[in-house]
Design a protein around this motif. Structure first.
Motif, mmCIF file in Angstrom:
data_model
loop_
_atom_site.group_PDB
_atom_site.id
_atom_site.type_symbol
_atom_site.label_atom_id
_atom_site.label_comp_id
_atom_site.label_asym_id
_atom_site.label_seq_id
_atom_site.Cartn_x
_atom_site.Cartn_y
_atom_site.Cartn_z
ATOM 1 N N LEU A 1 -72.336 74.654 24.805
ATOM 2 C CA LEU A 1 -70.992 74.412 25.809
ATOM 3 C C LEU A 1 -70.899 75.930 26.605
ATOM 4 C CD1 LEU A 1 -68.482 72.406 23.957
ATOM 5 C CD2 LEU A 1 -69.701 71.720 25.825
ATOM 6 N N ILE A 2 -71.300 77.223 25.793
ATOM 7 C CA ILE A 2 -71.113 78.284 26.552
ATOM 8 C C ILE A 2 -72.449 78.834 27.180
ATOM 9 C CG2 ILE A 2 -71.535 79.811 24.586
ATOM 10 C CD1 ILE A 2 -69.108 80.367 27.274
ATOM 11 N N THR A 3 -73.600 78.416 26.208
ATOM 12 C CA THR A 3 -74.877 78.836 27.014
ATOM 13 C C THR A 3 -75.300 78.108 28.235
ATOM 14 O OG1 THR A 3 -76.155 77.326 25.589
ATOM 15 C CG2 THR A 3 -75.618 79.426 24.692
ATOM 16 N N SER A 4 -74.746 76.889 28.281
ATOM 17 C CA SER A 4 -75.087 76.186 29.825
ATOM 18 C C SER A 4 -74.231 76.694 30.745
ATOM 19 C CB SER A 4 -74.546 74.786 29.665
ATOM 20 O OG SER A 4 -73.354 74.560 29.337
ATOM 21 N N THR A 5 -73.203 77.293 30.357
ATOM 22 C CA THR A 5 -72.308 78.296 31.631
ATOM 23 C C THR A 5 -73.322 79.526 31.961
ATOM 24 O OG1 THR A 5 -70.150 77.489 30.396
ATOM 25 C CG2 THR A 5 -70.246 79.262 31.906
ATOM 26 N N ILE A 6 -73.509 80.219 30.849
ATOM 27 C CA ILE A 6 -74.378 81.456 31.250
ATOM 28 C C ILE A 6 -75.759 81.151 31.964
ATOM 29 C CG2 ILE A 6 -75.809 83.141 30.208
ATOM 30 C CD1 ILE A 6 -73.932 83.043 27.641
ATOM 31 N N GLN A 7 -76.215 79.960 31.648
ATOM 32 C CA GLN A 7 -77.606 79.612 32.402
ATOM 33 C C GLN A 7 -77.132 79.186 33.853
ATOM 34 O OE1 GLN A 7 -79.536 75.742 31.134
ATOM 35 N NE2 GLN A 7 -81.708 76.755 31.474
ATOM 36 N N MET A 8 -76.097 78.554 34.004
ATOM 37 C CA MET A 8 -75.662 78.297 35.281
ATOM 38 C C MET A 8 -75.477 79.320 36.060
ATOM 39 S SD MET A 8 -72.428 75.825 36.903
ATOM 40 C CE MET A 8 -73.152 74.105 35.961
ATOM 41 N N PHE A 9 -74.769 80.426 35.587
ATOM 42 C CA PHE A 9 -74.597 81.660 36.505
ATOM 43 C C PHE A 9 -75.998 82.150 36.773
ATOM 44 C CE2 PHE A 9 -69.973 81.664 34.978
ATOM 45 C CZ PHE A 9 -69.695 81.922 36.196
ATOM 46 N N ALA A 10 -76.946 82.251 35.671
ATOM 47 C CA ALA A 10 -78.155 82.974 35.706
ATOM 48 C C ALA A 10 -78.908 82.230 37.074
ATOM 49 C CB ALA A 10 -78.858 82.987 34.839
ATOM 50 N N LYS A 11 -79.006 81.101 37.029
ATOM 51 C CA LYS A 11 -79.587 80.268 37.857
ATOM 52 C C LYS A 11 -79.095 80.379 39.353
ATOM 53 C CE LYS A 11 -81.828 76.700 35.183
ATOM 54 N NZ LYS A 11 -82.012 75.258 34.852
ATOM 55 N N SER A 12 -77.911 80.645 39.625
ATOM 56 C CA SER A 12 -77.139 80.434 40.997
ATOM 57 C C SER A 12 -76.689 81.920 41.295
ATOM 58 C CB SER A 12 -75.966 79.492 40.804
ATOM 59 O OG SER A 12 -74.934 79.972 39.835
ATOM 60 N N ARG A 13 -77.059 82.955 40.624
ATOM 61 C CA ARG A 13 -76.701 84.206 40.978
ATOM 62 C C ARG A 13 -75.149 84.546 41.130
ATOM 63 N NH1 ARG A 13 -81.335 86.150 45.253
ATOM 64 N NH2 ARG A 13 -83.202 85.639 43.544
ATOM 65 N N GLY A 14 -74.416 83.772 40.048
ATOM 66 C CA GLY A 14 -73.124 84.203 39.944
ATOM 67 C C GLY A 14 -72.351 82.999 40.531
ATOM 68 N N ILE A 15 -72.591 82.037 40.950
ATOM 69 C CA ILE A 15 -71.991 81.059 41.275
ATOM 70 C C ILE A 15 -72.298 79.972 40.412
ATOM 71 C CG2 ILE A 15 -72.019 79.241 43.255
ATOM 72 C CD1 ILE A 15 -71.105 81.576 44.304
ATOM 73 N N CYS A 16 -70.828 79.436 39.912
ATOM 74 C CA CYS A 16 -70.694 78.523 38.917
ATOM 75 C C CYS A 16 -69.938 77.230 39.586
ATOM 76 C CB CYS A 16 -70.094 79.143 37.714
ATOM 77 S SG CYS A 16 -69.751 77.538 36.391
ATOM 78 N N VAL A 17 -70.719 76.256 40.063
ATOM 79 C CA VAL A 17 -69.809 75.111 40.625
ATOM 80 C C VAL A 17 -70.300 73.839 40.072
ATOM 81 C CG1 VAL A 17 -69.844 74.036 42.878
ATOM 82 C CG2 VAL A 17 -69.796 76.579 42.888
ATOM 83 N N LEU A 18 -69.318 73.175 39.698
ATOM 84 C CA LEU A 18 -69.409 71.842 39.044
ATOM 85 C C LEU A 18 -69.385 70.692 40.192
ATOM 86 C CD1 LEU A 18 -67.104 72.152 36.015
ATOM 87 C CD2 LEU A 18 -69.622 72.288 36.040
ATOM 88 N N SER A 19 -70.125 69.454 39.969
ATOM 89 C CA SER A 19 -70.212 68.743 40.866
ATOM 90 C C SER A 19 -68.604 67.975 41.070
ATOM 91 C CB SER A 19 -71.125 67.603 40.518
ATOM 92 O OG SER A 19 -70.619 66.821 39.318
ATOM 93 N N HIS A 20 -68.454 67.451 42.222
ATOM 94 C CA HIS A 20 -67.216 66.809 42.483
ATOM 95 C C HIS A 20 -67.055 65.444 41.337
ATOM 96 C CE1 HIS A 20 -65.646 68.536 46.207
ATOM 97 N NE2 HIS A 20 -67.268 68.648 46.558
#
Length: 269
Positions: free
Chosen positions: A237-256
């Motif tokens: 649950l937390i590593t997926s958040t970190i991965q999202m930030f890493a891939k998107s260079r600081g943007i963390c946007v969940l789908s609608h």
């Protein structure tokens, strides 16, 4: 509760009116007078119902970069003599929301939906031609005030802190999103949404404000629940958040769709 109807919101689909409103705000920001870094010009945007102010200082610090954001401004909210958001970073913004999630999950969801509405200018009104301001209805202001009343005691009881008021926070996030649009969507001194995607700027910024605390909150709740039940904590649950930030260079946007699942019943498909 019947009063929750004031925040019931359908998933927003971008349209021409939304882009036109953002363009109008960018054009207005371009027209603001500027001072200097040493003595910036204060641009009053709104006087809140509690007499606090939301305002920009112009120019912002990013005008001093090697590759400057020449139209950058510095968003603030506070009294006429003191900013309450000076030094605000994403870390502070997320900490504020995560604290709320620990206090009360239902309140947390409601505030995220109010932020979602803020992102898409749903509660903005045109006060003059081409001037759009964050101006919630009286019913929504009353709703926000009731939420804030409970938050103050919760912050003091649980965290021994006094935090920025919810209304001030919402106005600050609005200015933050406005300034991000100004950074990205100006070409040759005019609003332009062709160089970057329409989600760049305001949308990605405010949806990141919503999405990151939501994902981190789920991890915290999982820890609390698993600790009580002596179960296995879901670290993903937390590593997926970190991965999202890493891939998107600081943007963390969940789908609608994902946001709607989390924020049901206040955010509807």
């Amino acid at each position: 509760m019947a009063e929750d109807g004031v925040i019931k919101t359908k998933i927003f689909r971008s349209n021409n009116d939304f882009i036109e409103r953002r363009s109008a705000r960018i054009a207005e920001a371009i027209s603001f007078d500027s001072g200097t870094i040493a003595k910036p010009k204060k641009i009053l945007i709104s006087t809140l119902s509690n007499q606090k102010e939301s305002y920009f200082f112009k120019p912002g610090k990013e005008t001093q970069r090697k590759k400057p954001n020449v139209y950058d401004m510095f968003p603030n909210v506070g009294s006429s003599s003191k900013s309450e958001t000076d030094g605000f970073t994403f870390e502070i913004i997320w900490e504020y929301l995560i604290k709320i999630s620990i206090l009360n999950q239902i309140t947390f969801k409601k505030i995220l939906v109010i932020l979602y509405r803020n992102c898409f200018l749903i509660d903005h009104q045109e006060i003059e031609e081409g001037k759009f301001r964050y101006l919630p209805s009286n019913n929504l202001l009353d709703y926000i005030a009731k939420i804030e009343f409970g938050l103050k005691d919760g912050f003091l009881d649980k965290f021994k802190t006094e935090e920025i008021g919810l209304l001030e926070f919402l106005h600050f996030v609005d200015l933050l999103g406005w300034n991000e649009d100004v950074k990205y969507h100006i070409v040759e001194g005019k609003p332009n949404f062709k160089k970057y995607g329409k989600k760049v700027g305001r949308v990605n910024t405010i949806l990141s404000v919503i999405s990151a605390p939501l994902m981190i909150s789920n991890f915290i709740l999982d820890i609390i629940h698993k600790t009580e039940k002596k179960g296995i904590i879901d670290v993903k649950l937390i590593t997926s958040t970190i991965q999202m930030f890493a891939k998107s260079r600081g943007i963390c946007v969940l789908s609608h769709t994902t946001l709607q699942e989390y924020l049901n019943p206040y955010l509807e498909s």
